[in-house]
Design a protein around this motif. Sequence first.
Motif, PDB file in Angstrom:
ATOM      1  N   TYR A  31      47.038  12.688  -1.595  1.00 41.26           N
ATOM      2  CA  TYR A  31      46.082  11.954  -2.433  1.00 41.26           C
ATOM      3  C   TYR A  31      45.725  10.579  -1.852  1.00 41.26           C
ATOM      4  O   TYR A  31      45.035   9.786  -2.497  1.00 41.26           O
ATOM      5  CB  TYR A  31      46.640  11.769  -3.843  1.00 41.26           C
ATOM      6  N   LEU A  32      46.218  10.296  -0.665  1.00 45.59           N
ATOM      7  CA  LEU A  32      45.991   8.973  -0.072  1.00 45.59           C
ATOM      8  C   LEU A  32      44.497   8.616  -0.034  1.00 45.59           C
ATOM      9  O   LEU A  32      44.120   7.466  -0.278  1.00 45.59           O
ATOM     10  CB  LEU A  32      46.584   8.932   1.348  1.00 45.59           C
ATOM     11  N   HIS A  33      43.657   9.612   0.248  1.00 43.37           N
ATOM     12  CA  HIS A  33      42.212   9.352   0.374  1.00 43.37           C
ATOM     13  C   HIS A  33      41.603   8.827  -0.932  1.00 43.37           C
ATOM     14  O   HIS A  33      40.525   8.245  -0.929  1.00 43.37           O
ATOM     15  CB  HIS A  33      41.486  10.640   0.792  1.00 43.37           C
ATOM     16  N   MET A  34      42.301   9.057  -2.064  1.00 42.79           N
ATOM     17  CA  MET A  34      41.770   8.542  -3.333  1.00 42.79           C
ATOM     18  C   MET A  34      41.969   7.032  -3.440  1.00 42.79           C
ATOM     19  O   MET A  34      41.295   6.359  -4.218  1.00 42.79           O
ATOM     20  CB  MET A  34      42.477   9.212  -4.523  1.00 42.79           C
ATOM     21  N   MET A  35      42.939   6.523  -2.700  1.00 39.60           N
ATOM     22  CA  MET A  35      43.314   5.115  -2.826  1.00 39.60           C
ATOM     23  C   MET A  35      42.848   4.255  -1.667  1.00 39.60           C
ATOM     24  O   MET A  35      42.748   3.039  -1.795  1.00 39.60           O
ATOM     25  CB  MET A  35      44.852   5.001  -2.929  1.00 39.60           C
ATOM     26  N   LYS A  36      42.637   4.874  -0.499  1.00 37.48           N
ATOM     27  CA  LYS A  36      42.287   4.086   0.681  1.00 37.48           C
ATOM     28  C   LYS A  36      40.965   4.596   1.247  1.00 37.48           C
ATOM     29  O   LYS A  36      40.699   5.804   1.246  1.00 37.48           O
ATOM     30  CB  LYS A  36      43.378   4.232   1.757  1.00 37.48           C
ATOM     31  N   THR A  37      40.187   3.688   1.788  1.00 35.81           N
ATOM     32  CA  THR A  37      38.920   4.077   2.404  1.00 35.81           C
ATOM     33  C   THR A  37      39.201   4.803   3.721  1.00 35.81           C
ATOM     34  O   THR A  37      40.284   4.647   4.302  1.00 35.81           O
ATOM     35  CB  THR A  37      38.050   2.840   2.715  1.00 35.81           C
TER      36      THR A  37
ATOM     37  N   THR B 142      40.411   2.434   6.346  1.00 28.29           N
ATOM     38  CA  THR B 142      41.809   2.015   6.220  1.00 28.29           C
ATOM     39  C   THR B 142      42.753   3.120   6.690  1.00 28.29           C
ATOM     40  O   THR B 142      43.735   2.864   7.403  1.00 28.29           O
ATOM     41  CB  THR B 142      42.122   1.627   4.761  1.00 28.29           C
ATOM     42  N   ILE B 143      42.452   4.357   6.294  1.00 28.80           N
ATOM     43  CA  ILE B 143      43.302   5.476   6.724  1.00 28.80           C
ATOM     44  C   ILE B 143      43.267   5.599   8.246  1.00 28.80           C
ATOM     45  O   ILE B 143      44.286   5.855   8.896  1.00 28.80           O
ATOM     46  CB  ILE B 143      42.866   6.786   6.034  1.00 28.80           C
ATOM     47  N   ASN B 144      42.096   5.360   8.807  1.00 29.55           N
ATOM     48  CA  ASN B 144      41.965   5.401  10.261  1.00 29.55           C
ATOM     49  C   ASN B 144      42.859   4.345  10.918  1.00 29.55           C
ATOM     50  O   ASN B 144      43.584   4.631  11.884  1.00 29.55           O
ATOM     51  CB  ASN B 144      40.493   5.174  10.632  1.00 29.55           C
ATOM     52  N   LEU B 145      42.866   3.133  10.354  1.00 24.21           N
ATOM     53  CA  LEU B 145      43.723   2.078  10.906  1.00 24.21           C
ATOM     54  C   LEU B 145      45.200   2.428  10.709  1.00 24.21           C
ATOM     55  O   LEU B 145      46.025   2.211  11.603  1.00 24.21           O
ATOM     56  CB  LEU B 145      43.387   0.721  10.251  1.00 24.21           C
ATOM     57  N   MET B 146      45.534   2.999   9.546  1.00 22.22           N
ATOM     58  CA  MET B 146      46.916   3.441   9.323  1.00 22.22           C
ATOM     59  C   MET B 146      47.335   4.437  10.403  1.00 22.22           C
ATOM     60  O   MET B 146      48.432   4.358  10.959  1.00 22.22           O
ATOM     61  CB  MET B 146      47.054   4.105   7.943  1.00 22.22           C
ATOM     62  N   LYS B 147      46.444   5.380  10.701  1.00 25.97           N
ATOM     63  CA  LYS B 147      46.763   6.383  11.730  1.00 25.97           C
ATOM     64  C   LYS B 147      46.929   5.738  13.097  1.00 25.97           C
ATOM     65  O   LYS B 147      47.817   6.118  13.876  1.00 25.97           O
ATOM     66  CB  LYS B 147      45.666   7.465  11.774  1.00 25.97           C
ATOM     67  N   ASN B 148      46.085   4.776  13.397  1.00 26.15           N
ATOM     68  CA  ASN B 148      46.214   4.073  14.682  1.00 26.15           C
ATOM     69  C   ASN B 148      47.538   3.312  14.773  1.00 26.15           C
ATOM     70  O   ASN B 148      48.184   3.299  15.826  1.00 26.15           O
ATOM     71  CB  ASN B 148      45.051   3.093  14.886  1.00 26.15           C
ATOM     72  N   VAL B 149      47.922   2.691  13.665  1.00 23.97           N
ATOM     73  CA  VAL B 149      49.197   1.959  13.649  1.00 23.97           C
ATOM     74  C   VAL B 149      50.351   2.942  13.844  1.00 23.97           C
ATOM     75  O   VAL B 149      51.267   2.708  14.643  1.00 23.97           O
ATOM     76  CB  VAL B 149      49.356   1.159  12.329  1.00 23.97           C
ATOM     77  N   LYS B 150      50.303   4.060  13.119  1.00 25.62           N
ATOM     78  CA  LYS B 150      51.360   5.072  13.244  1.00 25.62           C
ATOM     79  C   LYS B 150      51.423   5.604  14.689  1.00 25.62           C
ATOM     80  O   LYS B 150      52.506   5.719  15.268  1.00 25.62           O
ATOM     81  CB  LYS B 150      51.074   6.221  12.262  1.00 25.62           C
ATOM     82  N   GLN B 151      50.276   5.869  15.262  1.00 34.24           N
ATOM     83  CA  GLN B 151      50.211   6.389  16.640  1.00 34.24           C
ATOM     84  C   GLN B 151      50.812   5.373  17.623  1.00 34.24           C
ATOM     85  O   GLN B 151      51.544   5.738  18.546  1.00 34.24           O
ATOM     86  CB  GLN B 151      48.744   6.696  16.987  1.00 34.24           C
ATOM     87  N   MET B 152      50.528   4.113  17.394  1.00 39.80           N
ATOM     88  CA  MET B 152      51.048   3.062  18.276  1.00 39.80           C
ATOM     89  C   MET B 152      52.564   2.906  18.128  1.00 39.80           C
ATOM     90  O   MET B 152      53.281   2.747  19.114  1.00 39.80           O
ATOM     91  CB  MET B 152      50.358   1.737  17.935  1.00 39.80           C
ATOM     92  N   MET B 153      53.045   2.968  16.892  1.00 36.79           N
ATOM     93  CA  MET B 153      54.458   2.679  16.634  1.00 36.79           C
ATOM     94  C   MET B 153      55.344   3.904  16.836  1.00 36.79           C
ATOM     95  O   MET B 153      56.540   3.762  17.102  1.00 36.79           O
ATOM     96  CB  MET B 153      54.643   2.186  15.185  1.00 36.79           C
ATOM     97  N   ASP B 154      54.804   5.079  16.632  1.00 36.23           N
ATOM     98  CA  ASP B 154      55.623   6.289  16.623  1.00 36.23           C
ATOM     99  C   ASP B 154      54.778   7.457  17.136  1.00 36.23           C
ATOM    100  O   ASP B 154      54.431   8.370  16.391  1.00 36.23           O
ATOM    101  CB  ASP B 154      56.094   6.542  15.174  1.00 36.23           C
ATOM    102  N   PRO B 155      54.441   7.411  18.441  1.00 29.72           N
ATOM    103  CA  PRO B 155      53.464   8.377  18.983  1.00 29.72           C
ATOM    104  C   PRO B 155      53.895   9.840  18.834  1.00 29.72           C
ATOM    105  O   PRO B 155      53.041  10.729  18.743  1.00 29.72           O
ATOM    106  CB  PRO B 155      53.336   7.981  20.461  1.00 29.72           C
ATOM    107  N   ASN B 156      55.208  10.091  18.797  1.00 24.75           N
ATOM    108  CA  ASN B 156      55.652  11.479  18.657  1.00 24.75           C
ATOM    109  C   ASN B 156      55.933  11.891  17.214  1.00 24.75           C
ATOM    110  O   ASN B 156      56.413  12.994  16.961  1.00 24.75           O
ATOM    111  CB  ASN B 156      56.905  11.713  19.518  1.00 24.75           C
ATOM    112  N   GLY B 157      55.679  10.995  16.294  1.00 23.68           N
ATOM    113  CA  GLY B 157      55.842  11.331  14.876  1.00 23.68           C
ATOM    114  C   GLY B 157      57.252  11.731  14.486  1.00 23.68           C
ATOM    115  O   GLY B 157      57.447  12.642  13.678  1.00 23.68           O
TER     116      GLY B 157
END
Lengths: 384, 384
Positions: A351-357, A360-375
Amino acid sequence: MVGGATPVFDEVIISTELMNEIISLDEKAGILTCLAGCVLQNLDEYLAERNLIFPLDLGAKGSCQIGGNVSTNAGGLRVLKYGNLHGNVLGLEAVQANGVVLDFLTCHKKDNTGYHLKHLFIGSEGTLGVVTKVAVQCKLRPKSLHVAFLGLQSFDKVLQTFYKAKQDMDEILTAFEVIDAPSMDLVTSKLELESPIGDYPFYVLIETTGSNEEHDEEKVNQFLESCLKKHHILNGTVTGEISKARGIWQLREKIPEAFKYDGYVFMYDISLPLDHYYKLVDDMREYMGDKSHRVYGFGHIGDGNIHLQISVKEFSPEMKSFIEPYIFHQTKKYNGSISAEHGMGFLKAKYLHMMKTPETINLMKNVKQMMDPNGILNPYKVLV
Amino acid sequence: MVGGATPVFDEVIISTELMNEIISLDEKAGILTCLAGCVLQNLDEYLAERNLIFPLDLGAKGSCQIGGNVSTNAGGLRVLKYGNLHGNVLGLEAVQANGVVLDFLTCHKKDNTGYHLKHLFIGSEGTLGVVTKVAVQCKLRPKSLHVAFLGLQSFDKVLQTFYKAKQDMDEILTAFEVIDAPSMDLVTSKLELESPIGDYPFYVLIETTGSNEEHDEEKVNQFLESCLKKHHILNGTVTGEISKARGIWQLREKIPEAFKYDGYVFMYDISLPLDHYYKLVDDMREYMGDKSHRVYGFGHIGDGNIHLQISVKEFSPEMKSFIEPYIFHQTKKYNGSISAEHGMGFLKAKYLHMMKTPETINLMKNVKQMMDPNGILNPYKVLV
C-alpha cells in the motif's frame, strides 16, 4: 518468501539478544549510550535509579529492544511531551549491508557537520542497515505525576477536553489517551479490570508530569473543575499516587491483550487529523454492518494516532480484502497515514503507493539500491 | 570558484524572496505550512496573533527565511525547550537537481510509511535539493514569561546554576544563556546598553515560559533564592514584563553586532560537553597570548553550544592558519563539534574529515552523487 520465488542472495539474520550492555551514561547531560539489544524497560529502570527518564515508553517495553525501537521509529505514550526519536536520538552506529560500520555516535544536541545521515536508519525498518548502538537524549525524571481518568458523552467532548488541557497545562501534559466504550467494555470484562468511574461512551486518560507537586496538582484540579463546569466531562477521578496511577494505566495498556478474547482481530494503526480521528471508526462500523463483531477505537489523541481494531469470527482472506482497501481509502480521503507508528513491514508494503508519490518511491528505491544493492537486509519489507 | 578551475556545469541560482506565502494554518493542531521564502519573524508574528509560537527563534529572525533555516538545521534560542528542526518539521517539499519535485508535505506527528527522507534535506545546506515548502509543528504561545539576569563568580558556578535550574523548573526552562565578561563589556561599551546588575566575571540569562503566571513566578523566585543561598550566584534580577525582558535579551542578542567595533573577529560556533564548554575559551586565550585583542565566549549552555570569537587587529591568512587548526584540534580533543549550528558551508568543508569517519564521508559522497550527479546544487559547500 514471496510467491515461491527463490532469492539469489543470502538473508542476513542478526540476533541482538546478547547486545544488551549500557556503554555510558552522562548523568548531568542525560545522554545514554548503549548497545542495540538493550530492552527498553531495563534502560528506563537503570535511568530511574539515576533520576532520569527515557523519552520513549511503549506497552511492549518489557520485551522490545532499543535497536528495534529506533529502526521502526517507535512512537508510544510520551511523544506528546518528549517528541519522536528523530528528535531524541543524538547518535547511532549502524552496519551497512557490505559490512561497513558507520559511526554516527556523536552526543551533541547541535551538530551541523555534514549530512544528517543517522535519520536514514530511524524508521527504515532495518532495510538500509542494522542499528548496533544508540545514543539517546534522556530527560530529568519528573518529581510529580498525576493521572486523571474521565468519562465523556461524545468524541466532540473528548476534543474539547484535549484543547482545554493544552491551554491549561501544556508544559506538564505527558499523555492524552482516548478509549471508546467497546474497548473499555472488552478490557474490563475479559481481564478482571474495573472502570473507576462507571460506564460512559468515551474515556480519556490524562497523565501530567512536572517538577513541582503542588503546582501540578493545582493545575490538574483547576482543569478538571473547569471541564466539569463547561460540561466537557461527565465524571472523573485523579490520583497523584504511583500505584493508583499504574492501575488506571492498565485499563489503557492492556487493551491489546484483551483482543485475544474476541475472535480474530484486524488491527490498524492510523494517523488522522483530529477532526476525522473518530469519524473513521464510525465509517468502519457502518461499512462492516453485521460482518464484524465489534469495531474498536482507542489511542493517542495527543499525537493524532488511533488504533482501530475490527473483530470478526475468524480470519479469512476475503474479509481482509473487504476491509483493507476501504479503511486505507478512507484514511487517505481524510489526509491520514495508514501507518502511524507500526511501520510498513511485510503486510502494508503493497500500500506504499497510497502514501508516497511515485517520485518519492523512486528515491526510496534509489536509496535502497545504493545502501543494499543485493537486497539482503530485511527483504520483502517496506519496498516491494 | 576554487583554485581558478572552470566548472563544467551550470550553477543553479534560486531566489526565494517572492516565495513568502503562508499556505495554511491548522490553528488547533498548530501546524503551519508555508513557502520557503517566508521570513521567520513574519511567521512568528502571524502565529502570535493566533496564540501560537514558532519552535525556532534566532537573532537573525528579521531576515532569515524558513527554507534556509530548514536547509541549515538552524538551532538558536529555543532548542532547549522545543528541540531541533528534525523533531519539529513535520513535512517539506523539495526540488531535486533534476527538477523532480519531492512531496513530503505530510502533517502527522506519527507517520511510519516508508523511509524518512525529508531529513536528507534538513541540514544538508541545499546541496541535495532545494527546500520549497515546509510544514512545522508550532506550539501554544505561553501565557507567562520570565527573564532572569544573573551575575556569577566562575564558570563552575554557571554550571551549578544550570543543573539547579533543570532540577527546579525543567518544564518551563526555555533558554539558558551564558555571557562572559569580555562579551558583556563589549556589548555595553559599544552599543549603549547597560548591565542591570553591575559587573561580574560571568552572566547568565534564563528565560522561562509556561501556562500559569503565578506558578512560574513562584518557581523562578524559589530557584533564585536557593541559588543565592547556595552562593551559586552573586546577584540577579528577574522580570515578568515583556518590555523589560526584551531589554535584557538585547544584551545577549546584540553581542554579534558589537563585534564590528573590535577589529577583525574570527568567529567559531562549537558544541562541547559542558565540562569543557568554557575550557576551550581559556585554552584559546593562553594560545593566542598577545596575538589577539580579546577572546570572547557566549552562547547556549542549555544546548552545549558556545560562540567563541577571537578579535585581532586585522585579518591575515597567517592568523587564520594560526588559529584554526588549534581551535578545531582542541574541540576534537574535548569530543566537541566544530559546527554546532552554522553548518560547514564553504569555509569549514575542508575540516569535515575531523568530524566524520572516512566511511561516513564516503556515504555522504554516494548520497550526493545519487541526488545531484552533476554537482549543480550549492557547489563547493559541505563536501569538497
